[in-house]
Design an enzyme around this catalytic site. Structure first.
Site, mmCIF file in Angstrom:
data_model
loop_
_atom_site.group_PDB
_atom_site.id
_atom_site.type_symbol
_atom_site.label_atom_id
_atom_site.label_comp_id
_atom_site.label_asym_id
_atom_site.label_seq_id
_atom_site.Cartn_x
_atom_site.Cartn_y
_atom_site.Cartn_z
ATOM 1 N N SER A 180 0.797 -1.029 -0.041
ATOM 2 C CA SER A 180 0.037 0.004 -0.018
ATOM 3 C C SER A 180 0.834 1.441 -0.013
ATOM 4 C CB SER A 180 -1.133 -0.062 1.202
ATOM 5 O OG SER A 180 -2.132 -0.737 1.046
ATOM 6 N N LYS A 231 0.328 3.397 -2.908
ATOM 7 C CA LYS A 231 -0.759 4.306 -3.086
ATOM 8 C C LYS A 231 -0.552 5.649 -3.354
ATOM 9 C CE LYS A 231 -3.981 0.826 -0.829
ATOM 10 N NZ LYS A 231 -4.565 0.335 0.152
HETATM 11 N N1 GLU Z 1 -2.501 -5.226 -1.919
HETATM 12 C C1 GLU Z 1 -2.837 -5.115 -0.646
HETATM 13 C C2 GLU Z 1 -4.473 -5.193 -0.554
HETATM 14 O O1 GLU Z 1 -5.144 -4.896 -1.295
HETATM 15 C C3 GLU Z 1 -2.512 -3.593 -0.006
HETATM 16 C C4 GLU Z 1 -2.802 -3.672 1.590
HETATM 17 C C5 GLU Z 1 -1.823 -3.008 2.497
HETATM 18 O O2 GLU Z 1 -0.697 -3.038 1.916
HETATM 19 O O3 GLU Z 1 -2.403 -2.095 3.235
HETATM 20 O O4 GLU Z 1 -4.981 -6.143 0.317
#
Ligand code: GLU
Length: 306
Positions: free
Chosen positions: A69, A72
């Site tokens: 994440s 993001k």
């Molecule tokens: N790829 C993970 C998901 O979508 C990212 C979640 C995270 O890193 O908090 O569950």
């Protein structure tokens, strides 16, 4: 007499590494993405880049891990670059107080996610960044952005992690289809998730991650200062999901975590900091990573709250 900050910080990092090495309870490695489940929880690394360009590191700094994440943040920078403030009609800017992958809020808030860092919000943000392009074109732009930020052409996507999440990411599929049913996804759910899973599967070392955050500390100019300030505000209020308040209380820096165990933290104007330890706390944030940043913030006085 004032001390040269670099040697002092090197001591602090060595002390943090030693302290983290002693910890028995290292949290739980994320296992809902099968490819991450086998990660050795005994690893720990910390790295920071200062305003003068000095980089200091301690621990496992050369091992690539899944940034998950943390990606993001970079995806949001690209989406804002393409859409500007129009993005905010599709995703809000409030902490959710719920788990990163929660579905609950999305229904009673009519398919408008609380913020760009919960999964639903990141899926909308990815859709916006994608526009009418193919995922490979968006991912190429994203990788170029991150490689430029880090000053490192080696940063890549771990395809095995992306495939692993694509096979098992039913909850994200549910979120994407719900968003589509509410009219808040332009592209097909499969296409958006293909881009999203690959974005999350970017692998970086903690040293690369620290360098990639320099633009958010205003140590490098990649996007406008206005946008940097706003991304930092969102990292502070939403970057650790339902642990964001606790992170602000303990560390006092904008930060973004990932379930791979990494955290990128920003000391505005002073440093870009990355930590990595794969074991997570109950909110899905790196347990030792948080403790290490808490120790660092206390020793340096870098909390934005003084
Ligand atoms: N790829 C993970 C998901 O979508 C990212 C979640 C995270 O890193 O908090 O569950």
């Amino acid at each position: 007499m004032s001390r040269d900050p670099a040697p002092h910080l090197a001591d602090v990092l060595a002390e943090i590494q030693a302290r983290m090495g002693e910890q028995i309870d290292r949290g739980q490695v994320a296992d809902y993405i099968p490819e991450l489940a086998a990660t050795d929880p005994n690893q720990f690394g910390i790295s920071l880049v200062l305003a003068d360009g000095t980089q200091l590191s301690a621990g496992d700094c050369a091992t690539p891990f899944s940034i998950q994440s943390i990606s993001k943040v970079f995806g949001l920078a690209i989406a804002l670059g393409r859409l500007g403030d129009q993005l905010w009609s599709r995703v809000r800017r409030e902490p959710s107080g719920l788990a990163f992958n929660s579905i609950l809020q999305l229904e009673y808030e009519n398919g408008i996610p609380r913020n760009p860092f919960v999964n639903a919000g990141a899926i909308v943000t990815t859709d916006a960044a994608l526009g009418n392009r193919q995922p490979r074109d968006y991912l190429a732009e994203l990788l170029t952005f991150i490689r430029t930020a880090a000053g490192d052409e080696q940063i890549h996507i771990n395809q095995a992690v992306a495939r692993s999440e694509a096979k098992t990411g039913h909850r994200n599929l549910a979120l994407a289809h719900f968003l589509k049913s509410q009219g808040n996804l332009v592209n097909a759910p499969d296409l958006v998730l293909g881009a999203y899973f690959h974005q999350c599967a970017i692998a970086m070392t903690v040293a690369q991650l620290a360098r990639s955050g320099r633009f958010l500390s205003n140590l490098q100019r990649l996007i406008s200062p206005d946008r940097v300030r706003r991304i930092n505000a969102l990292m502070l209020t939403c970057g650790h999901y339902d642990g964001s308040g606790e992170f602000a209380f303990r560390v006092g820096l904008p930060g973004k975590s990932g379930v791979g165990g990494g955290i990128l933290a920003i000391a505005p104007g002073r440093a870009s900091i990355a930590v990595w330890s794969p074991g997570l706390n109950a909110q899905g944030n790196s347990k030792l990573g948080t403790e290490a940043l808490e120790m660092l913030a206390r020793r340096t006085g870098w909390s934005i709250f003084g």
